[in-house]
Design an enzyme around this catalytic site. Structure first.
Site, PDB file in Angstrom:
ATOM      1  N   PHE A   1      41.028  38.417  31.679  1.00 37.70           N
ATOM      2  CA  PHE A   1      42.444  38.755  31.520  1.00 37.70           C
ATOM      3  C   PHE A   1      43.263  37.453  31.572  1.00 37.70           C
ATOM      4  O   PHE A   1      43.036  36.616  32.452  1.00 37.70           O
ATOM      5  CB  PHE A   1      42.887  39.725  32.614  1.00 37.70           C
ATOM      6  CG  PHE A   1      44.239  40.320  32.347  1.00 37.70           C
ATOM      7  CD1 PHE A   1      44.379  41.386  31.472  1.00 37.70           C
ATOM      8  CD2 PHE A   1      45.370  39.795  32.947  1.00 37.70           C
ATOM      9  CE1 PHE A   1      45.636  41.927  31.205  1.00 37.70           C
ATOM     10  CE2 PHE A   1      46.624  40.329  32.683  1.00 37.70           C
ATOM     11  CZ  PHE A   1      46.765  41.397  31.808  1.00 37.70           C
TER      12      PHE A   1
ATOM     13  N   ASP B   1      38.964  40.498  40.617  1.00 36.12           N
ATOM     14  CA  ASP B   1      40.168  41.156  40.129  1.00 36.12           C
ATOM     15  C   ASP B   1      39.806  42.626  39.872  1.00 36.12           C
ATOM     16  O   ASP B   1      38.985  42.928  39.004  1.00 36.12           O
ATOM     17  CB  ASP B   1      40.656  40.467  38.848  1.00 36.12           C
ATOM     18  CG  ASP B   1      42.007  40.999  38.384  1.00 36.12           C
ATOM     19  OD1 ASP B   1      42.328  42.171  38.693  1.00 36.12           O
ATOM     20  OD2 ASP B   1      42.732  40.249  37.698  1.00 36.12           O
TER      21      ASP B   1
ATOM     22  N   TYR C   1      50.116  49.479  39.651  1.00 32.01           N
ATOM     23  CA  TYR C   1      50.749  50.351  38.647  1.00 32.01           C
ATOM     24  C   TYR C   1      49.782  50.947  37.636  1.00 32.01           C
ATOM     25  O   TYR C   1      50.194  51.616  36.712  1.00 32.01           O
ATOM     26  CB  TYR C   1      51.867  49.591  37.911  1.00 32.01           C
ATOM     27  CG  TYR C   1      51.456  48.268  37.312  1.00 32.01           C
ATOM     28  CD1 TYR C   1      50.772  48.216  36.110  1.00 32.01           C
ATOM     29  CD2 TYR C   1      51.753  47.071  37.946  1.00 32.01           C
ATOM     30  CE1 TYR C   1      50.391  47.007  35.562  1.00 32.01           C
ATOM     31  CE2 TYR C   1      51.377  45.861  37.406  1.00 32.01           C
ATOM     32  CZ  TYR C   1      50.687  45.831  36.207  1.00 32.01           C
ATOM     33  OH  TYR C   1      50.310  44.633  35.668  1.00 32.01           O
ATOM     34  N   LYS C   2      48.488  50.664  37.792  1.00 31.59           N
ATOM     35  CA  LYS C   2      47.514  51.227  36.846  1.00 31.59           C
ATOM     36  C   LYS C   2      46.985  52.542  37.428  1.00 31.59           C
ATOM     37  O   LYS C   2      47.743  53.493  37.552  1.00 31.59           O
ATOM     38  CB  LYS C   2      46.442  50.184  36.553  1.00 31.59           C
ATOM     39  CG  LYS C   2      47.046  49.021  35.743  1.00 31.59           C
ATOM     40  CD  LYS C   2      46.120  47.859  35.490  1.00 31.59           C
ATOM     41  CE  LYS C   2      46.836  46.829  34.624  1.00 31.59           C
ATOM     42  NZ  LYS C   2      46.159  45.529  34.601  1.00 31.59           N
TER      43      LYS C   2
ATOM     44  N   ARG D   1      42.050  51.161  22.491  1.00 34.81           N
ATOM     45  CA  ARG D   1      41.616  51.416  23.868  1.00 34.81           C
ATOM     46  C   ARG D   1      42.161  52.748  24.367  1.00 34.81           C
ATOM     47  O   ARG D   1      43.362  53.022  24.230  1.00 34.81           O
ATOM     48  CB  ARG D   1      42.145  50.257  24.720  1.00 34.81           C
ATOM     49  CG  ARG D   1      41.654  50.192  26.129  1.00 34.81           C
ATOM     50  CD  ARG D   1      42.134  48.911  26.800  1.00 34.81           C
ATOM     51  NE  ARG D   1      43.555  48.972  27.129  1.00 34.81           N
ATOM     52  CZ  ARG D   1      44.132  48.269  28.121  1.00 34.81           C
ATOM     53  NH1 ARG D   1      43.395  47.449  28.839  1.00 34.81           N
ATOM     54  NH2 ARG D   1      45.409  48.376  28.357  1.00 34.81           N
TER      55      ARG D   1
HETATM   56  C1  LIG Z   1      46.864  44.335  34.404  1.00 38.43           C
HETATM   57  C2  LIG Z   1      46.114  43.167  34.905  1.00 38.43           C
HETATM   58  C3  LIG Z   1      46.748  42.144  35.605  1.00 38.43           C
HETATM   59  C4  LIG Z   1      48.239  42.175  35.725  1.00 38.43           C
HETATM   60  O1  LIG Z   1      48.790  41.211  36.522  1.00 38.43           O
HETATM   61  P1  LIG Z   1      50.351  41.283  36.846  1.00 38.43           P
HETATM   62  O2  LIG Z   1      50.600  40.120  37.684  1.00 38.43           O
HETATM   63  O3  LIG Z   1      50.609  42.602  37.483  1.00 38.43           O
HETATM   64  O4  LIG Z   1      51.095  41.241  35.547  1.00 38.43           O
HETATM   65  C5  LIG Z   1      45.968  41.127  36.135  1.00 38.43           C
HETATM   66  N1  LIG Z   1      44.642  41.113  35.958  1.00 38.43           N
HETATM   67  C6  LIG Z   1      43.993  42.072  35.249  1.00 38.43           C
HETATM   68  C7  LIG Z   1      42.521  42.026  35.081  1.00 38.43           C
HETATM   69  C8  LIG Z   1      44.719  43.115  34.698  1.00 38.43           C
HETATM   70  O5  LIG Z   1      44.098  44.053  33.991  1.00 38.43           O
END
Ligand SMILES: *Cc1c(COP(=O)(O)O)cnc(C)c1O
Length: 407
Positions: free
Chosen positions: A125, A194, A219-220, A366
């Protein structure tokens, strides 16, 4: 062909059926993007109203004590802990995932003097890779990327930290947390996982894997709302040595002593920097409570059966469509990703039909299946719509090809 009646029978037999009504989803929408922004729990607006009018409006500053605001990051962290195999006191809800990555990568580097390499995989990511790059620009880190199959070989004496995402955001592939953590430890490195696409959807056992650090999104699958606070985990064995660079007053041992010199709070509380976002934490707490009530085991079981059901429906209706997610539900997150050169336009055509999935550059379509509120009829209808969109070519319109700022 799998029939709609079969999908309905599965919904009738779904032990999670009653929990679907705990989420407020609009009519006419099949929401397959809960892995990007979770749905609104029905209890959230009432809780927000109480926090806004009662705790803030009436309680005012007294609510830091009377309503337990000051303890919210630790309290919500403790609610998240059992969902990821952590003990109470090892998780805190604060900042964004990005900021928590920065703090923990820096802290890990400080714990491995003489080593500067932070190892990750290409295609991780973006924010994970960018945060390493940011520390590299400060001369604190050296970024090294190796494909997952070569991670073991890339773990040499220079590696301070292995930073990997447990469930890949694009493909849904899930890594073997215990094996990779073990390999990193054998090389003398620490590990930061992560869990953004894992928490609330797949089995995670940080303790069993002997993980050092973890971060994840609120938020996921935790349904904390847009921009909800994230979470950060530090194994208890590292608490005493943990030094993170954002040494704000809320992470101080005694913030209200107002002293000139920083001294860290004990435990994960030292990850705090500034004043906690109470409104965001209140919404996150509702989302986490909802997931905890259903239970991770039931969510995982449903996720696996539901994604397999969708996979079978799609295979029948779109025989040539390439699945990029692992075939084995135990090797993937709660999502299925397909490759198609026109993935963006297809995604938009599906959204026009009320089927909300998403597109990931350059060619990934997705579909996330939040097991708490997605049913078999949803999956059947989404597969049916996908089959029709592909067969009709209706995606081939300028309006479906135009790119929006957020995809
Ligand atoms: C969604 C996501 C993030 C998001 O990070 P934010 O700081 O909340 O924008 C980070 N890492 C992964 C793997 C994600 O899927």
């Amino acid at each position: 062909m799998i029939t709609l009646a079969e999908a309905r029978d599965r919904d009738d037999a779904d032990p999670l059926r009653e929990h679907r009504s705990c989420f407020d989803l609009p009519d006419g929408v099949i929401y397959l993007d809960g892995n990007s922004l979770g749905a609104l729990p029905r209890a959230t607006p009432g809780r927000m109203e109480a926090v806004l009018r009662g705790e803030w409006g009436s309680g005012l500053i007294r609510s830091w004590n009377d309503a337990g605001w000051i303890d919210a990051p630790v309290r919500v962290g403790d609610r998240i802990a059992p969902l990821v195999g952590a003990a109470p006191g090892e998780v805190i809800a604060c900042d964004s995932t990005s900021v928590n990555i920065f703090k923990l990568v820096a802290a890990a580097l400080a714990m491995r003097p003489g080593r500067k390499v932070v190892l990750s995989e290409p295609g991780n990511f973006p924010t994970d890779l960018y945060m390493i790059a940011g520390l590299e620009a400060q001369g604190l880190a050296e970024r090294r990327l190796a494909p997952v199959e070569h991670i073991a070989a890339a773990l040499d004496q220079d590696v301070a930290l292995l930073l990997l995402t447990h469930v890949h955001y694009k493909t849904g592939r899930m890594l073997d947390m215990a094996a990779l953590t073990h390999a990193a430890h054998e090389a003398g490195a620490l590990v930061l996982w992560d869990l953004s696409h894992s928490a609330g959807a797949v089995p995670v056992d940080l303790a069993a894997a002997n993980a050092d650090f973890a971060v994840g999104c609120g938020y996921k699958y935790l349904n904390g709302g847009p921009g909800a606070p994230a979470f950060a985990y530090v194994a208890a064995r590292h608490h005493a040595a943990l030094a993170q660079p954002l040494t704000g007053w809320m992470g101080h041992v005694a913030p209200f002593a107002f002293t000139d010199d920083y001294a860290p709070a004990p435990g994960v509380k030292r990850l705090l920097a500034g004043t906690p976002p109470i409104l965001g934490l209140a919404a996150l707490e509702v989302g986490v409570e909802q997931i905890a009530r259903i239970g991770i085991a039931a969510l995982v079981e449903k996720s696996r059966v539901l994604t397999e059901f969708f996979r079978a429906c799609v295979a029948e209706r779109c025989p040539g469509l390439e699945l990029v997610s692992p075939d084995d539900p135990a090797q993937r997150g709660s999502q299925l990703s397909y490759r198609h050169a026109e993935a963006h336009a297809i995604c938009q055509a599906l959204i026009a039909r009320g089927v909300i999935g998403d597109f990931r550059d350059p060619d990934i379509l997705r579909f996330g299946f939040a097991p708490a509120y997605i049913g078999y009829e949803d999956a059947w209808n989404a597969a049916q719509a996908l089959g029709e969109v592909l067969a009709s070519g209706e995606w081939d319109r300028a309006e479906f090809k135009a790119r929006a700022a957020v995809t």
